[in-house]
Scaffold this active site. Structure first.
Site, PDB file in Angstrom:
ATOM      1  N   SER A   6      23.928-106.439  34.546  1.00  0.00           N
ATOM      2  CA  SER A   6      24.433-107.009  33.994  1.00  0.00           C
ATOM      3  C   SER A   6      25.345-106.535  32.548  1.00  0.00           C
ATOM      4  O   SER A   6      24.702-106.596  31.496  1.00  0.00           O
ATOM      5  CB  SER A   6      24.740-108.521  33.482  1.00  0.00           C
ATOM      6  OG  SER A   6      25.359-109.047  32.842  1.00  0.00           O
ATOM      7  N   HIS A  29      27.930-104.411  36.253  1.00  0.00           N
ATOM      8  CA  HIS A  29      28.311-105.823  37.030  1.00  0.00           C
ATOM      9  C   HIS A  29      28.655-106.272  35.186  1.00  0.00           C
ATOM     10  O   HIS A  29      28.669-106.455  34.111  1.00  0.00           O
ATOM     11  CB  HIS A  29      27.255-107.116  37.297  1.00  0.00           C
ATOM     12  CG  HIS A  29      27.335-107.662  37.416  1.00  0.00           C
ATOM     13  ND1 HIS A  29      28.289-108.635  39.119  1.00  0.00           N
ATOM     14  CD2 HIS A  29      27.721-109.062  36.520  1.00  0.00           C
ATOM     15  CE1 HIS A  29      28.050-110.166  39.199  1.00  0.00           C
ATOM     16  NE2 HIS A  29      28.209-110.706  37.363  1.00  0.00           N
ATOM     17  N   ASP A  31      31.138-109.657  34.051  1.00  0.00           N
ATOM     18  CA  ASP A  31      31.356-110.956  34.024  1.00  0.00           C
ATOM     19  C   ASP A  31      32.370-111.069  33.574  1.00  0.00           C
ATOM     20  O   ASP A  31      32.396-111.385  32.329  1.00  0.00           O
ATOM     21  CB  ASP A  31      29.330-111.450  33.040  1.00  0.00           C
ATOM     22  CG  ASP A  31      28.541-112.099  34.299  1.00  0.00           C
ATOM     23  OD1 ASP A  31      29.010-112.387  35.460  1.00  0.00           O
ATOM     24  OD2 ASP A  31      27.295-111.207  34.429  1.00  0.00           O
ATOM     25  N   MET A  33      34.422-114.386  32.080  1.00  0.00           N
ATOM     26  CA  MET A  33      34.930-115.516  31.737  1.00  0.00           C
ATOM     27  C   MET A  33      36.026-116.449  30.632  1.00  0.00           C
ATOM     28  O   MET A  33      36.245-115.484  30.130  1.00  0.00           O
ATOM     29  CB  MET A  33      33.334-116.138  31.195  1.00  0.00           C
ATOM     30  CG  MET A  33      31.853-115.787  32.186  1.00  0.00           C
ATOM     31  SD  MET A  33      30.721-116.402  31.396  1.00  0.00           S
ATOM     32  CE  MET A  33      29.645-115.217  29.596  1.00  0.00           C
ATOM     33  N   HIS A  62      33.106-109.955  38.622  1.00  0.00           N
ATOM     34  CA  HIS A  62      32.693-111.294  38.643  1.00  0.00           C
ATOM     35  C   HIS A  62      33.258-111.938  37.931  1.00  0.00           C
ATOM     36  O   HIS A  62      33.722-112.005  36.730  1.00  0.00           O
ATOM     37  CB  HIS A  62      31.847-111.551  38.730  1.00  0.00           C
ATOM     38  CG  HIS A  62      30.663-112.935  38.656  1.00  0.00           C
ATOM     39  ND1 HIS A  62      29.724-113.357  38.203  1.00  0.00           N
ATOM     40  CD2 HIS A  62      32.134-113.704  39.465  1.00  0.00           C
ATOM     41  CE1 HIS A  62      29.527-114.386  39.270  1.00  0.00           C
ATOM     42  NE2 HIS A  62      30.692-115.120  39.769  1.00  0.00           N
ATOM     43  N   MET A  64      34.198-115.585  36.977  1.00  0.00           N
ATOM     44  CA  MET A  64      34.026-117.036  36.624  1.00  0.00           C
ATOM     45  C   MET A  64      35.849-117.618  35.991  1.00  0.00           C
ATOM     46  O   MET A  64      34.885-118.032  34.486  1.00  0.00           O
ATOM     47  CB  MET A  64      33.453-116.967  35.772  1.00  0.00           C
ATOM     48  CG  MET A  64      31.828-116.057  36.290  1.00  0.00           C
ATOM     49  SD  MET A  64      30.477-116.934  35.681  1.00  0.00           S
ATOM     50  CE  MET A  64      30.094-115.226  35.245  1.00  0.00           C
ATOM     51  N   MET A 132      24.814-117.112  43.416  1.00  0.00           N
ATOM     52  CA  MET A 132      24.416-117.622  41.552  1.00  0.00           C
ATOM     53  C   MET A 132      22.676-118.617  41.874  1.00  0.00           C
ATOM     54  O   MET A 132      22.841-119.581  42.549  1.00  0.00           O
ATOM     55  CB  MET A 132      24.745-118.662  41.029  1.00  0.00           C
ATOM     56  CG  MET A 132      26.348-117.939  41.080  1.00  0.00           C
ATOM     57  SD  MET A 132      26.669-116.399  39.604  1.00  0.00           S
ATOM     58  CE  MET A 132      25.551-116.863  38.426  1.00  0.00           C
ATOM     59  N   ASP A 170      22.529-112.853  41.654  1.00  0.00           N
ATOM     60  CA  ASP A 170      22.725-113.128  39.798  1.00  0.00           C
ATOM     61  C   ASP A 170      22.047-114.465  39.074  1.00  0.00           C
ATOM     62  O   ASP A 170      22.160-115.320  39.299  1.00  0.00           O
ATOM     63  CB  ASP A 170      24.563-113.293  39.660  1.00  0.00           C
ATOM     64  CG  ASP A 170      24.678-112.982  37.964  1.00  0.00           C
ATOM     65  OD1 ASP A 170      23.767-112.881  37.468  1.00  0.00           O
ATOM     66  OD2 ASP A 170      25.882-113.016  37.795  1.00  0.00           O
ATOM     67  N   GLY A 172      17.981-114.796  36.408  1.00  0.00           N
ATOM     68  CA  GLY A 172      16.855-114.429  36.330  1.00  0.00           C
ATOM     69  C   GLY A 172      16.368-113.615  37.488  1.00  0.00           C
ATOM     70  O   GLY A 172      15.337-113.865  37.112  1.00  0.00           O
TER      71      GLY A 172
END
Length: 209
Positions: A6, A29, A31, A33, A62, A64, A132, A170, A172
């Protein structure tokens, strides 16, 4: 197991070196947002396009965001492998059609509390399903083990219907949780903190793979 670091966790003041440090990754990846769909803001299509120029690794974008349809054309300019939208966002079907019009892989994502049944109507058009394993929007959260029940359900649906989507998780991800993911049938794992907090990122990717 394919690994997608990420980029959000990388040091953006030294981005070229950071991206070179994960050159063995399968995907990057990205992200995105908007501060509305999730309570955080990352970056937009201009930065994403720069990342695509710096690194030869395929992008896994991705979104979001609440209104993905407004953004797909711009992010498509980076020529990613996938653009993933959330089932919980607006105009899901229209967004899927827009991604398809760019000949980019369609990704569908669900939050931890969203059941797989909510995305079943779209699975025949999906190239990627992102489950997720944390609440989206922030890094460093603990892995939600119950999310793997959805992975197992998606594996079953894929087999029964001869679908071809890959299953991604995605949130943890580390050396312990990656084993649980592999056993459940995950194809791609997104990892941020675990990889970028290590001195040797290539070794970190290898340990997960």
């Amino acid at each position: 197991m394919k690994i997608a670091p990420s980029v959000l966790t990388a040091d953006f003041t030294n981005l070229v070196a950071e991206l070179n440090s994960v050159r063995s990754a399968d995907y990057l990846h990205i992200d995105i947002m908007d501060g509305h769909f999730v309570p955080n803001i990352s970056f937009g299509p201009a930065i994403t396009k720069q990342i695509s120029k710096i690194s030869p690794i395929p992008l896994d974008i991705h979104l979001m965001v609440t209104a993905p349809l407004k953004w797909i054309d711009q992010f498509a300019q980076s020529k990613p492998q996938f653009i993933t939208i959330h089932e919980e966002a607006n105009q899901v079907l229209e967004s899927i059609k827009k991604i398809e019009s760019h000949h980019i892989g369609v990704g569908i994502s669900i939050k931890p509390k969203t059941p797989v049944s909510d995305i079943e109507p779209f699975l025949d058009r999906a190239d990627l399903v992102l489950v997720m394993t944390v609440e989206p929007g922030f890094g460093g959260q603990s892995f939600i083990t119950e999310a793997l029940d959805k992975v197992r359900e998606l594996v079953k649906i894929r087999t029964e219907n001869r679908y071809t989507y890959e299953i991604e998780v995605d949130g943890g991800i580390n050396q312990d949780t990656i084993k649980l993911c592999r056993d459940a049938g995950v194809d791609i794992s997104v990892a941020g903190s675990y990889i970028f907090n290590q001195k040797d990122r290539e070794k970190g990717i290898l340990s997960l793979r």
